[in-house]
Each structure stands twice: as C-alpha cells, then as structure tokens.
Design a protein around this motif. Structure first.
Motif, short mmCIF file in Angstrom:
data_model
loop_
_atom_site.label_atom_id
_atom_site.label_comp_id
_atom_site.label_asym_id
_atom_site.label_seq_id
_atom_site.Cartn_x
_atom_site.Cartn_y
_atom_site.Cartn_z
N LEU A 40 -116.18 57.73 -56.72
CA LEU A 40 -115.64 57.99 -55.38
C LEU A 40 -114.68 56.88 -54.95
O LEU A 40 -113.66 57.13 -54.32
N GLU A 41 -114.99 55.65 -55.33
CA GLU A 41 -114.17 54.50 -54.94
C GLU A 41 -112.83 54.46 -55.68
O GLU A 41 -111.79 54.19 -55.08
N THR A 42 -112.87 54.76 -56.98
CA THR A 42 -111.66 54.61 -57.80
C THR A 42 -110.84 55.88 -57.94
O THR A 42 -109.66 55.82 -58.30
N GLY A 43 -111.46 57.04 -57.72
CA GLY A 43 -110.76 58.30 -57.91
C GLY A 43 -110.70 58.73 -59.36
O GLY A 43 -110.00 59.68 -59.71
N ARG A 44 -111.43 58.02 -60.22
CA ARG A 44 -111.53 58.36 -61.64
C ARG A 44 -113.00 58.42 -62.03
O ARG A 44 -113.83 57.73 -61.44
N THR A 45 -113.30 59.23 -63.05
CA THR A 45 -114.70 59.44 -63.40
C THR A 45 -115.34 58.23 -64.08
O THR A 45 -114.75 57.62 -64.98
N TRP A 46 -116.53 57.91 -63.61
CA TRP A 46 -117.41 56.91 -64.22
C TRP A 46 -118.73 57.62 -64.51
O TRP A 46 -119.21 58.41 -63.70
N PHE A 47 -119.31 57.31 -65.66
CA PHE A 47 -120.57 57.93 -66.04
C PHE A 47 -121.59 56.86 -66.42
O PHE A 47 -121.27 55.67 -66.47
N TYR A 48 -122.80 57.33 -66.70
CA TYR A 48 -123.84 56.43 -67.19
C TYR A 48 -124.20 56.85 -68.60
O TYR A 48 -124.56 58.00 -68.86
N SER A 49 -124.07 55.94 -69.55
CA SER A 49 -124.39 56.21 -70.94
C SER A 49 -125.89 56.04 -71.16
O SER A 49 -126.43 54.93 -71.00
N ARG A 50 -126.57 57.11 -71.53
CA ARG A 50 -128.01 57.03 -71.77
C ARG A 50 -128.32 56.28 -73.05
O ARG A 50 -129.36 55.63 -73.16
N SER A 51 -127.41 56.36 -74.03
CA SER A 51 -127.65 55.68 -75.30
C SER A 51 -127.44 54.17 -75.17
O SER A 51 -128.21 53.37 -75.71
N ARG A 52 -126.38 53.78 -74.44
CA ARG A 52 -126.08 52.34 -74.28
C ARG A 52 -126.73 51.76 -73.02
O ARG A 52 -126.76 50.55 -72.84
N GLN A 53 -127.20 52.65 -72.16
CA GLN A 53 -127.83 52.25 -70.90
C GLN A 53 -126.90 51.34 -70.08
O GLN A 53 -127.28 50.26 -69.65
N GLU A 54 -125.68 51.85 -69.87
CA GLU A 54 -124.71 51.12 -69.07
C GLU A 54 -123.68 52.07 -68.49
O GLU A 54 -123.51 53.20 -68.97
N LEU A 55 -122.99 51.62 -67.46
CA LEU A 55 -121.90 52.40 -66.88
C LEU A 55 -120.71 52.40 -67.82
O LEU A 55 -120.48 51.44 -68.54
N TRP A 56 -119.94 53.51 -67.80
CA TRP A 56 -118.69 53.52 -68.57
C TRP A 56 -117.64 54.38 -67.86
O TRP A 56 -117.93 55.49 -67.44
N PRO A 57 -116.44 53.83 -67.70
CA PRO A 57 -115.35 54.61 -67.14
C PRO A 57 -114.75 55.51 -68.20
O PRO A 57 -114.44 55.05 -69.30
N LYS A 58 -114.59 56.78 -67.91
CA LYS A 58 -114.01 57.72 -68.88
C LYS A 58 -112.60 57.25 -69.25
O LYS A 58 -111.78 56.97 -68.38
N GLY A 59 -112.33 57.16 -70.55
CA GLY A 59 -111.02 56.73 -71.02
C GLY A 59 -110.86 55.23 -71.14
O GLY A 59 -109.76 54.74 -71.35
N GLU A 60 -111.96 54.50 -71.05
CA GLU A 60 -111.90 53.03 -71.10
C GLU A 60 -111.22 52.55 -72.39
O GLU A 60 -110.40 51.63 -72.36
N THR A 61 -111.55 53.18 -73.51
CA THR A 61 -110.95 52.77 -74.78
C THR A 61 -109.90 53.76 -75.28
O THR A 61 -108.94 53.38 -75.92
N SER A 62 -110.08 55.06 -74.97
CA SER A 62 -109.17 56.09 -75.49
C SER A 62 -107.94 56.29 -74.62
O SER A 62 -106.91 56.79 -75.10
N GLY A 63 -108.04 55.92 -73.36
CA GLY A 63 -106.94 56.18 -72.43
C GLY A 63 -106.97 57.59 -71.87
O GLY A 63 -106.10 57.97 -71.07
N ASN A 64 -107.97 58.40 -72.26
CA ASN A 64 -108.07 59.78 -71.79
C ASN A 64 -108.83 59.83 -70.46
O ASN A 64 -109.96 60.31 -70.38
N ILE A 65 -108.18 59.33 -69.43
CA ILE A 65 -108.84 59.23 -68.13
C ILE A 65 -108.90 60.58 -67.42
O ILE A 65 -108.19 61.52 -67.79
N GLN A 66 -109.75 60.64 -66.40
CA GLN A 66 -109.87 61.85 -65.58
C GLN A 66 -109.68 61.48 -64.12
O GLN A 66 -110.46 60.72 -63.56
#
Length: 205
Positions: A40-66
């Motif tokens: 809501l703050e950034t206007g881009r999707t952030w999720f929670y990784s259940r496998s890594r147990q941490e937050l991750w912004p979509k496209g952080e490494t790939s650049g495929n942001i939403q």
C-alpha cells in the motif's frame, strides 16, 4: 479498510494477482500484514516468502515488478485480489507471463476472445519499453506516426478487397492485420485501449 481486521491464517493471507488490462490471473502468493502495508505504501507488490520466511518485493532481482492498480478482499475477508500492471517479461520465475501455464484438464486456453486486444497491447507496450532486435513492432514505433498511418491505410484497403471477395477467412486475416496496426498507433499516441472501449460503450444503443 483497516488491514488489521483481515483474517490472516498463521499470520498470512493469500493474494491472487490479476492483470488489470487483460484480467488474466498471474500468480498466487501470500502476504502478511507488513508486506501488505508495504504494498500500500509503495504502490508495488510485496509478498511474504514461506520458504525463506522473509518479505520480498516482486521483481527485486528479475526487474519484473507489479504496479498496483487496486486491492480488494472477498466477502469473508480472508483472500486478497490485487490488480496490477505487470512490467518486464512476466510474473513467473520460469519466464512466462502467468504462473498458471500447466494444464491439468484440457489444453491451455488461448486468449481467443476480445481480451486478446488488451494482451496484444501489452506485448506492444513491452516491445516499446524493452526493444527486441528485428521486431516489426519496434520497427514501426521507431519509424513513427507517418509510417504507422501509412500501414493502416494499406491494411484498410486490403480489408475492403477481402470483403469484396466474400472470403470470411481472408477477411479475418486482413482485419487482424488492421487491428494490430491500430494497436501500434494507439501505443504510439499514448491512448489506452480503455479510452476506446469507453467511447464505444457510450455509443452503444
């Protein structure tokens, strides 16, 4: 709506991500309250990784942001629907536009509906933002409005010929060519498809 009132299960809530233009479902991921707040703050999707147990912004490494268009919840307030403008090559880490590309029953559905125009527009926009060598779309965009308009005139003439020939197959082929070039012109003119749909809706009687 107060996001603390949503029904999280073990601190998580499923989030269905949908292409705002075509309506295609892109992915299913999970959010916690913090990742939803960041979205809501950034206007881009952030999720929670259940496998890594941490937050991750979509496209952080790939650049495929939403880029988020809207977020709604269902009647039980235990699932989110997030409509986005997907940037880059796609939502899936396997390189496809949608994560849902393995059919279990029947063949993978192709967008053989009017929604294909929105999908086509997305591809044209991606070519504009990420040029591909040898791409005909990039060639037209680089040549500009005069070249695109010339092609539209040529394709319109071919549609007329096909109609006069009374050939449904030929007419569908030529009409598709005309619509493609029209989509390129709309992209060049920074006119969204929705603006055209809105005019047509107002004219419907």
């Amino acid at each position: 709506m107060d996001i603390t009132k949503l029904k999280y299960i073990n601190g998580l809530i499923p989030a269905i991500v949908q292409d705002a233009d075509s309506g295609e479902v892109l992915m299913l991921a999970y959010m916690n309250q913090e990742s939803l707040a960041k979205t809501l703050e950034t206007g881009r999707t952030w999720f929670y990784s259940r496998s890594r147990q941490e937050l991750w912004p979509k496209g952080e490494t790939s650049g495929n942001i939403q880029e988020v268009v809207s977020i709604t919840t269902d009647c039980d307030q235990d699932t989110l629907l997030i409509k986005v403008h997907q940037k880059g090559t796609g939502a899936c880490h396997e390189g496809t536009w949608s994560c849902f590309h393995y059919p279990i029953k029947g063949e993978q559905e192709l967008a053989a509906t009017p929604k294909i125009l929105d999908e086509l527009r997305r591809v044209i926009r991606d070519r504009k933002e990420n040029p591909v060598e040898g791409s005909y779309t990039n060639y037209l965009l680089e040549k500009g409005v005069d070249k695109i308009c010339k092609k539209i005139g040529e394709e319109a003439a071919e549609v007329i010929v096909a109609a006069k020939n009374r050939s449904p197959e030929e007419l569908s082929q030529e009409a598709a060519d005309l619509l493609y070039h029209l989509m390129v012109l709309l992209e060049d003119g920074q006119t969204p498809n929705e603006a055209v749909w809105s005019v047509l809706a107002k004219r419907r009687k």
